[in-house]
Design a protein around this motif. Structure first.
Motif, PDB file in Angstrom:
ATOM      1  N   PHE A  65       6.202   4.588  -5.902  1.00 46.66           N
ATOM      2  CA  PHE A  65       5.795   5.032  -4.570  1.00 46.66           C
ATOM      3  C   PHE A  65       4.956   3.976  -3.856  1.00 46.66           C
ATOM      4  N   ALA A  66       4.311   3.093  -4.602  1.00 42.91           N
ATOM      5  CA  ALA A  66       3.434   2.086  -3.988  1.00 42.91           C
ATOM      6  C   ALA A  66       4.182   1.209  -3.001  1.00 42.91           C
ATOM      7  N   PHE A  67       5.446   0.920  -3.256  1.00 41.07           N
ATOM      8  CA  PHE A  67       6.179  -0.043  -2.429  1.00 41.07           C
ATOM      9  C   PHE A  67       6.512   0.497  -1.040  1.00 41.07           C
ATOM     10  N   GLY A  68       6.378   1.803  -0.838  1.00 40.54           N
ATOM     11  CA  GLY A  68       6.572   2.337   0.492  1.00 40.54           C
ATOM     12  C   GLY A  68       5.429   1.988   1.433  1.00 40.54           C
ATOM     13  N   THR A  69       4.250   1.683   0.869  1.00 41.48           N
ATOM     14  CA  THR A  69       3.097   1.338   1.693  1.00 41.48           C
ATOM     15  C   THR A  69       2.716  -0.118   1.494  1.00 41.48           C
ATOM     16  N   ASP A  70       2.160  -0.443   0.328  1.00 39.69           N
ATOM     17  CA  ASP A  70       1.782  -1.832   0.062  1.00 39.69           C
ATOM     18  C   ASP A  70       1.293  -1.962  -1.367  1.00 39.69           C
TER      19      ASP A  70
END
Length: 367
Positions: free
Chosen positions: A112-117
């Motif tokens: 899920f981190a890659f959806g934000t940064d």
């Protein structure tokens, strides 16, 4: 009489034209578009008008493009569900959509981190390029299918600040045992340096800093941070937020509801999200400079992270990425895609973008 005939003739022609025009078929969207009312729950309070406001920009654009046939009602965090439960509300169908930061949900899956940064990731323009042109959004939506979610980028803050610290930090050793409010994947990385990450809601950060329950806190940047008053109790304001070089906000849409939308409404929703994506960062870029000046005038001490801290954090990040990728195929796929894209982007960036900005900054310093 001749003049009267001409006038009457003109009037008759006008009537004929009007009649002909009314005979033309109306656009398909006007004929077939259903009337829909959706609910959007935000992960943010109304007081954070720039982040929360992006959802309002989206809702207005959708209404304007559909003659109010597709209406989206925006709810602040806590009005339907707490901010950090927004994704769950979409997954289980409590609401049709939410506006949130994907990395809030790394507890479900680190991908899920890659959806934000992620730490030492992409700046905001690079993230838009990776998501919209580099295949990143397709990879994310393939992953989000597991959670009954379809997503669309919908906002970016630009590079964030590194946070407010009660005391100066000069070396990695100063992070050991330090309790810091920090979200997303960054907390896992900084744990390697001894930092103790804390998950605290926005309204509880100031009293925690004031009482000494925590030693530091990161939020967003000058415009939002000023409202929360951190400079009064933790005056050391560090930069850059290397874990959020260009964090993206997303619309999470219930996958079933997305599939039911007419294609025209899907296209309208995508384009409205693009508008909100652009306006949100434009607002931050306009508002942050003046807010930073006010903060410094009020006693905030601007301090850069030392090269030693940045190098230690970068090393820790690479270790965490390698370990997580070895255990999580989705994380590995997204990380490898982003990292390859980042390499090429910075090759280009150092030629023109960075050179231009660096020279312009030196000119300003001379002036």
């Amino acid at each position: 009489m001749a003049r009267r005939r001409n006038v009457l003739g003109g009037a008759g022609a006008a009537v004929a034209v009007a009649a002909t025009a009314s005979a033309f078929p109306k656009p398909a969207i006007a004929q077939n578009a259903p009337e829909l009312k959706w609910r959007l729950t935000s992960s943010f309070p109304k007081s954070l008008d720039t982040i929360y406001g992006a959802a309002e920009v989206l809702a207005k654009a959708v209404a304007d493009m559909t003659d109010n046939r597709f209406q989206i009602q925006v709810f602040a965090a806590g009005e339907i569900v707490p901010g950090l439960q927004a994704a769950d509300a979409v997954t289980n169908g409590t609401v049709e959509m939410c506006h949130t930061a994907s990395y809030y949900y790394v507890g479900k899956d680190p991908a899920f981190a890659f959806g934000t940064d992620v730490p030492f990731g992409l700046n905001s323009r690079m993230r838009n390029a990776w998501l919209l042109e580099g295949g990143g959004q397709e990879l994310l939506n393939k992953f989000y299918q597991k959670y009954n979610i379809h997503s669309i980028p919908c906002g970016n803050t630009g590079c964030q600040m590194g946070g407010w610290f009660r005391k100066e930090i000069r070396t990695p050793a100063d992070l050991d045992g330090l309790k810091m409010r920090i979200g997303g994947f960054a907390g896992r990385v900084l744990q390697r340096l001894g930092l103790v990450p804390q998950q605290i809601a926005a309204g509880d950060i100031y009293p925690a800093l004031e009482k000494g329950t925590i030693d530091a806190a990161e939020w967003v940047g000058p415009y939002d941070d000023e409202k929360l008053g951190f400079y009064k109790v933790a005056p050391n304001y560090y930069y850059p937020g290397f874990w959020e070089g260009g964090p993206t906000l997303h619309l999470f849409i219930n996958a079933g509801k997305w599939a039911e939308l007419p294609k025209s409404y899907q296209a309208i929703l995508v384009n409205a999200a693009h508008q909100a994506n652009t306006i949100m960062q434009a607002r931050y870029d306009r508002l942050n400079p003046a807010a930073l000046k006010r903060l410094v005038a009020s006693g905030a001490q601007l301090r850069p992270f030392s090269p030693e801290i940045l190098e230690a954090a970068f090393k820790a990040a690479q270790e965490v990425y390698a370990e997580t990728a070895a255990q999580n195929p989705d994380f590995k796929t997204l990380f490898e895609s982003m990292a390859a894209f980042r390499s090429d982007e910075y090759l280009w960036w150092q030629v023109a973008e960075y050179s231009f900005d660096s020279y312009s900054i030196r000119l300003r310093a001379k002036a």
